[in-house]
Design an enzyme around this catalytic site. Structure first.
Site, PDB file in Angstrom:
ATOM      1  N   LYS A  22      -8.210   0.996   2.867  1.00  0.00           N
ATOM      2  CA  LYS A  22      -7.663  -0.373   2.793  1.00  0.00           C
ATOM      3  C   LYS A  22      -6.306  -0.428   3.492  1.00  0.00           C
ATOM      4  O   LYS A  22      -6.061  -1.308   4.321  1.00  0.00           O
ATOM      5  CB  LYS A  22      -7.481  -0.810   1.351  1.00  0.00           C
ATOM      6  CG  LYS A  22      -6.589  -2.039   1.190  1.00  0.00           C
ATOM      7  CD  LYS A  22      -6.363  -2.459  -0.235  1.00  0.00           C
ATOM      8  CE  LYS A  22      -5.136  -1.922  -0.875  1.00  0.00           C
ATOM      9  NZ  LYS A  22      -3.863  -2.565  -0.523  1.00  0.00           N
ATOM     10  N   ASN A  23      -5.415   0.519   3.184  1.00  0.00           N
ATOM     11  CA  ASN A  23      -4.037   0.404   3.676  1.00  0.00           C
ATOM     12  C   ASN A  23      -3.902   0.754   5.150  1.00  0.00           C
ATOM     13  O   ASN A  23      -2.834   0.555   5.731  1.00  0.00           O
ATOM     14  CB  ASN A  23      -3.099   1.244   2.807  1.00  0.00           C
ATOM     15  CG  ASN A  23      -2.951   0.626   1.425  1.00  0.00           C
ATOM     16  OD1 ASN A  23      -3.356  -0.519   1.212  1.00  0.00           O
ATOM     17  ND2 ASN A  23      -2.420   1.383   0.490  1.00  0.00           N
ATOM     18  N   CYS A 117       4.612 -10.227  -6.710  1.00  0.00           N
ATOM     19  CA  CYS A 117       3.727  -9.084  -6.847  1.00  0.00           C
ATOM     20  C   CYS A 117       3.978  -8.445  -8.216  1.00  0.00           C
ATOM     21  O   CYS A 117       5.104  -8.341  -8.672  1.00  0.00           O
ATOM     22  CB  CYS A 117       4.052  -8.113  -5.727  1.00  0.00           C
ATOM     23  SG  CYS A 117       3.371  -6.507  -6.012  1.00  0.00           S
ATOM     24  N   ARG A 122       9.415  -7.044  -3.784  1.00  0.00           N
ATOM     25  CA  ARG A 122       8.793  -6.518  -2.556  1.00  0.00           C
ATOM     26  C   ARG A 122       9.633  -7.021  -1.363  1.00  0.00           C
ATOM     27  O   ARG A 122       9.230  -7.893  -0.636  1.00  0.00           O
ATOM     28  CB  ARG A 122       7.338  -6.977  -2.439  1.00  0.00           C
ATOM     29  CG  ARG A 122       6.407  -6.582  -3.566  1.00  0.00           C
ATOM     30  CD  ARG A 122       6.074  -5.095  -3.630  1.00  0.00           C
ATOM     31  NE  ARG A 122       5.248  -4.608  -2.559  1.00  0.00           N
ATOM     32  CZ  ARG A 122       3.923  -4.456  -2.653  1.00  0.00           C
ATOM     33  NH1 ARG A 122       3.310  -4.838  -3.737  1.00  0.00           N
ATOM     34  NH2 ARG A 122       3.219  -3.958  -1.659  1.00  0.00           N
ATOM     35  N   ASP A 307       0.293   5.037  -5.540  1.00  0.00           N
ATOM     36  CA  ASP A 307      -0.956   4.295  -5.745  1.00  0.00           C
ATOM     37  C   ASP A 307      -1.960   5.065  -6.584  1.00  0.00           C
ATOM     38  O   ASP A 307      -3.036   4.547  -6.886  1.00  0.00           O
ATOM     39  CB  ASP A 307      -1.589   3.929  -4.395  1.00  0.00           C
ATOM     40  CG  ASP A 307      -0.705   2.970  -3.623  1.00  0.00           C
ATOM     41  OD1 ASP A 307      -0.907   2.814  -2.417  1.00  0.00           O
ATOM     42  OD2 ASP A 307       0.222   2.399  -4.233  1.00  0.00           O
ATOM     43  N   ARG A 399     -10.059  -6.329  -4.383  1.00  0.00           N
ATOM     44  CA  ARG A 399      -9.192  -6.431  -3.199  1.00  0.00           C
ATOM     45  C   ARG A 399      -9.223  -5.134  -2.407  1.00  0.00           C
ATOM     46  O   ARG A 399      -9.104  -5.135  -1.184  1.00  0.00           O
ATOM     47  CB  ARG A 399      -7.739  -6.665  -3.629  1.00  0.00           C
ATOM     48  CG  ARG A 399      -7.317  -8.071  -3.892  1.00  0.00           C
ATOM     49  CD  ARG A 399      -5.803  -8.126  -4.021  1.00  0.00           C
ATOM     50  NE  ARG A 399      -5.156  -7.391  -2.960  1.00  0.00           N
ATOM     51  CZ  ARG A 399      -4.084  -6.606  -3.121  1.00  0.00           C
ATOM     52  NH1 ARG A 399      -3.538  -6.461  -4.304  1.00  0.00           N
ATOM     53  NH2 ARG A 399      -3.549  -5.969  -2.101  1.00  0.00           N
TER      54      ARG A 399
HETATM   55  C1  EPZ Z   1       2.413  -0.061   0.946  1.00  0.00           C
HETATM   56  O1  EPZ Z   1       3.129  -1.165   0.434  1.00  0.00           O
HETATM   57  C2  EPZ Z   1       1.061  -0.105   0.272  1.00  0.00           C
HETATM   58  N1  EPZ Z   1       0.380  -1.355   0.607  1.00  0.00           N
HETATM   59  C3  EPZ Z   1       1.234  -0.005  -1.243  1.00  0.00           C
HETATM   60  O2  EPZ Z   1      -0.075   0.101  -1.792  1.00  0.00           O
HETATM   61  C4  EPZ Z   1       1.978   1.288  -1.576  1.00  0.00           C
HETATM   62  O3  EPZ Z   1       2.238   1.316  -2.959  1.00  0.00           O
HETATM   63  C5  EPZ Z   1       3.290   1.357  -0.796  1.00  0.00           C
HETATM   64  O4  EPZ Z   1       3.054   1.170   0.625  1.00  0.00           O
HETATM   65  C6  EPZ Z   1       3.983   2.703  -0.979  1.00  0.00           C
HETATM   66  O5  EPZ Z   1       3.133   3.721  -0.527  1.00  0.00           O
HETATM   67  C7  EPZ Z   1      -0.211  -1.436   1.816  1.00  0.00           C
HETATM   68  O6  EPZ Z   1      -0.173  -0.508   2.602  1.00  0.00           O
HETATM   69  C8  EPZ Z   1      -0.931  -2.730   2.125  1.00  0.00           C
HETATM   70  P1  EPZ Z   1       6.798   0.098   1.152  1.00  0.00           P
HETATM   71  P2  EPZ Z   1       4.512  -1.604   1.166  1.00  0.00           P
HETATM   72  O7  EPZ Z   1       7.347  -0.809   2.185  1.00  0.00           O
HETATM   73  O8  EPZ Z   1       4.417  -1.320   2.597  1.00  0.00           O
HETATM   74  C9  EPZ Z   1      11.164  -0.739  -0.544  1.00  0.00           C
HETATM   75  C10 EPZ Z   1      -1.904  -0.432  -3.112  1.00  0.00           C
HETATM   76  O9  EPZ Z   1      -2.074  -0.244  -4.329  1.00  0.00           O
HETATM   77  N2  EPZ Z   1      11.309  -1.627   0.622  1.00  0.00           N
HETATM   78  O10 EPZ Z   1       6.435   1.486   1.512  1.00  0.00           O
HETATM   79  O11 EPZ Z   1       4.856  -2.983   0.725  1.00  0.00           O
HETATM   80  C11 EPZ Z   1      10.167  -1.286  -1.563  1.00  0.00           C
HETATM   81  O12 EPZ Z   1      10.811  -2.166  -2.456  1.00  0.00           O
HETATM   82  C12 EPZ Z   1      -0.572  -0.966  -2.621  1.00  0.00           C
HETATM   83  O13 EPZ Z   1      -2.740  -0.171  -2.210  1.00  0.00           O
HETATM   84  C13 EPZ Z   1      12.561  -2.188   0.886  1.00  0.00           C
HETATM   85  O14 EPZ Z   1      13.522  -1.959   0.167  1.00  0.00           O
HETATM   86  O15 EPZ Z   1       5.526  -0.585   0.470  1.00  0.00           O
HETATM   87  C14 EPZ Z   1       9.685  -0.034  -2.250  1.00  0.00           C
HETATM   88  O16 EPZ Z   1      10.599   0.337  -3.264  1.00  0.00           O
HETATM   89  C15 EPZ Z   1       0.363  -1.323  -3.761  1.00  0.00           C
HETATM   90  N3  EPZ Z   1      12.693  -3.009   1.985  1.00  0.00           N
HETATM   91  C16 EPZ Z   1       9.735   1.029  -1.144  1.00  0.00           C
HETATM   92  O17 EPZ Z   1      10.577   0.493  -0.121  1.00  0.00           O
HETATM   93  C17 EPZ Z   1      11.630  -3.291   2.819  1.00  0.00           C
HETATM   94  O18 EPZ Z   1      11.826  -4.037   3.816  1.00  0.00           O
HETATM   95  C18 EPZ Z   1       8.384   1.342  -0.533  1.00  0.00           C
HETATM   96  O19 EPZ Z   1       7.824   0.115  -0.089  1.00  0.00           O
HETATM   97  C19 EPZ Z   1      10.379  -2.706   2.523  1.00  0.00           C
HETATM   98  C20 EPZ Z   1      10.243  -1.879   1.432  1.00  0.00           C
END
Ligand code: EPZ
Length: 440
Positions: A22-23, A117, A122, A307, A399
């Site tokens: 998915k991701n 979320c 997020r 995850d 999803r």
């Molecule tokens: C991806 O989300 C995945 N979703 C999430 O999986 C997964 O939990 C996450 O990566 C971490 O591995 C998809 O790939 C569609 P991040 P993403 O940006 O990209 C902070 C699932 O269950 N951050 O890696 O949104 C954020 O708050 C889903 O499949 C900022 O501060 O996650 C978090 O603490 C849930 N500023 C950390 O970074 C930003 O601009 C990691 O977030 C972006 C993120």
């Protein structure tokens, strides 16, 4: 509303085939926009996030053909809009990948801000930082993100946090930017590598994906390709834990064992056996062998995946002793704990730490999925529990998991998807009648 009904206590055994990730696919579908020719994408999971992504591609003018057997042909040459409608974008957080792809191709993008979320805040500040460093101006208004650039030019991008989404978006916006882009403190997840491999198969020049430094040399054109999406690391991990929780013996096919290393190591410490083959793994628990407590701290790849946190927490409720889980990525990823408590779990949450007193058993109960992986954890709990578990709000699960109940039935689970007629649901709610009330 649909729900899953599970009769627990049955050992899972047999073979299950894991779907595409998915991701990875939620980024690869928008990435097709960057190509100047049609692309064929294989091993696409049949999940609602994919259906939304394909709908958005059609809405902006791409031609999408379902070739069958999890394969789609997408022709981006007829794309005529760079705005992703709110109605579609609000349904899928990953719609923000259309920002990077549309900006990278047309120097223009307009996408709805990602919605709320259950995992907590997020933010997208690192995405916007990357776009700005590449030369784009952005404007946030009426819930939309508007990006414009005269010319995208390569730059040095250092992420303040390791972020999957911003790393993906920086690659999407950078592949056709003039000159060299260097992304530092990049995320290293398997889906990051898969997007880079996909873009390179179209003629991009990306080096270092999978490490914390990714170098991108911009190219003028990207051509069509025929690409197969990487197997889903998290779906595989979820089935591994389901096998362990039911003390079963399951072989997962179409996996990359290397991607499962942190999960495998944790399961082996709990007392689960894992045997690796080229593109499969066998997971089993010896009859009568105890499950042992462990401590888990989630971290970016190659650490233990966030995850997989709800799923391993569920397994640890069945282990002997006290386990500690530390969630270091999301500030609200224990929403499933209240539901597990309804099934007899003894879990105390304090901030980012959960203390799990293994009780060795769970009891079936009516529960509700609050997010995708929480729902997966409740399925695992229902499979292991004594009695019947009903899981509501399974749209969260659908999803990101393709035909979960079908795959589980194939390996011996007693699980049914029940569609409760909307009118019954509304009538019960309107008259505040409990679902199992005796007829008067
Ligand atoms: C991806 O989300 C995945 N979703 C999430 O999986 C997964 O939990 C996450 O990566 C971490 O591995 C998809 O790939 C569609 P991040 P993403 O940006 O990209 C902070 C699932 O269950 N951050 O890696 O949104 C954020 O708050 C889903 O499949 C900022 O501060 O996650 C978090 O603490 C849930 N500023 C950390 O970074 C930003 O601009 C990691 O977030 C972006 C993120």
């Amino acid at each position: 509303m649909d729900k899953f009904v599970i009769k627990g206590g049955r050992r899972l055994s047999g073979e299950v085939t894991i779907s595409g990730a998915k991701n990875a696919v939620v980024a690869i579908l928008p990435a097709v926009i960057l190509s100047d020719e049609p692309c064929i994408i294989e091993n696409v999971p049949d999940i609602s996030d994919v259906r939304i992504g394909l709908k958005i591609l059609r809405e902006i003018g791409a031609e999408v053909t379902n070739m069958g057997n999890y394969t789609y042909k997408i022709d981006p040459t007829k794309i005529c809009r760079f705005c992703v409608p709110y109605e579609s974008a609000k349904k899928m957080r990953a719609s923000y990948y259309f920002l990077g792809a549309l900006l990278g191709k047309y120097n223009r993008a307009r996408v709805s801000m990602p919605g709320g979320c259950p995992l907590g805040a997020r933010p997208i500040d690192q995405h916007l930082k990357a776009f700005s460093l590449l030369g784009a101006d952005y404007n946030l208004s009426q819930g939309m993100i508007d990006l414009k650039a005269e010319q995208l030019t390569g730059n040095q991008i250092f992420f303040d946090v390791v972020t999957v989404g911003a790393t993906m978006n920086a690659m999407l916006a950078g592949v056709k930017a003039k000159g060299l882009t260097v992304i530092e403190n990049a995320a290293k997840e398997p889906h990051i590598v898969d997007l880079a491999n996909f873009l390179n198969s179209m003629g991009a020049n990306i080096m270092g994906a999978g490490t914390d430094v990714i170098k991108i040399r911009g190219v003028e054109h990207l051509h069509g390709t025929d690409y197969s999406v990487v197997p889903d690391q998290i779906e595989a991990g979820t089935f591994m834990i389901a096998a362990a929780a039911t003390k079963g013996d399951v072989t997962l096919k179409n996996v990359i064992p290397k991607h499962l290393e942190s999960i495998t190591k944790k399961l082996e410490k709990i007392g689960v056996n894992v045997e690796e083959f080229d593109d499969s793994v066998r997971v089993w628990v010896e009859q009568g062998a105890p499950l042992v407590k462990v401590n888990v701290k989630t971290s970016p790849h190659p650490g233990f995946p966030t995850d997989m946190q709800p799923q391993i927490a569920t397994l640890l409720t069945l282990a002997d002793g006290t386990s500690i889980i530390t969630e270091s990525i999301w500030d609200k990823r224990f929403g499933y704990v209240d539901e597990l408590r309804r099934m007899g779990a003894d879990i105390t949450v304090n901030g980012s730490v959960a203390l799990i007193e293994g009780t060795g058993k769970l009891n079936g109960a009516p529960v509700k999925a609050c997010d995708l992986r929480a729902g997966a954890a409740l399925i695992i709990a229902g499979l292991a529990a004594n009695g019947v578990t009903e899981i509501e709000d399974i749209f969260h699960i659908e999803r990101g998991y393709d035909s979960m109940e079908v795959k589980l039935r194939q390996i011996g689970a007693d699980i049914e998807k029940v569609s409760e007629p909307e009118e019954l649901q509304t009538a019960l709610e309107r008259n505040n009648i409990p679902e199992n009330a005796e007829a008067v």
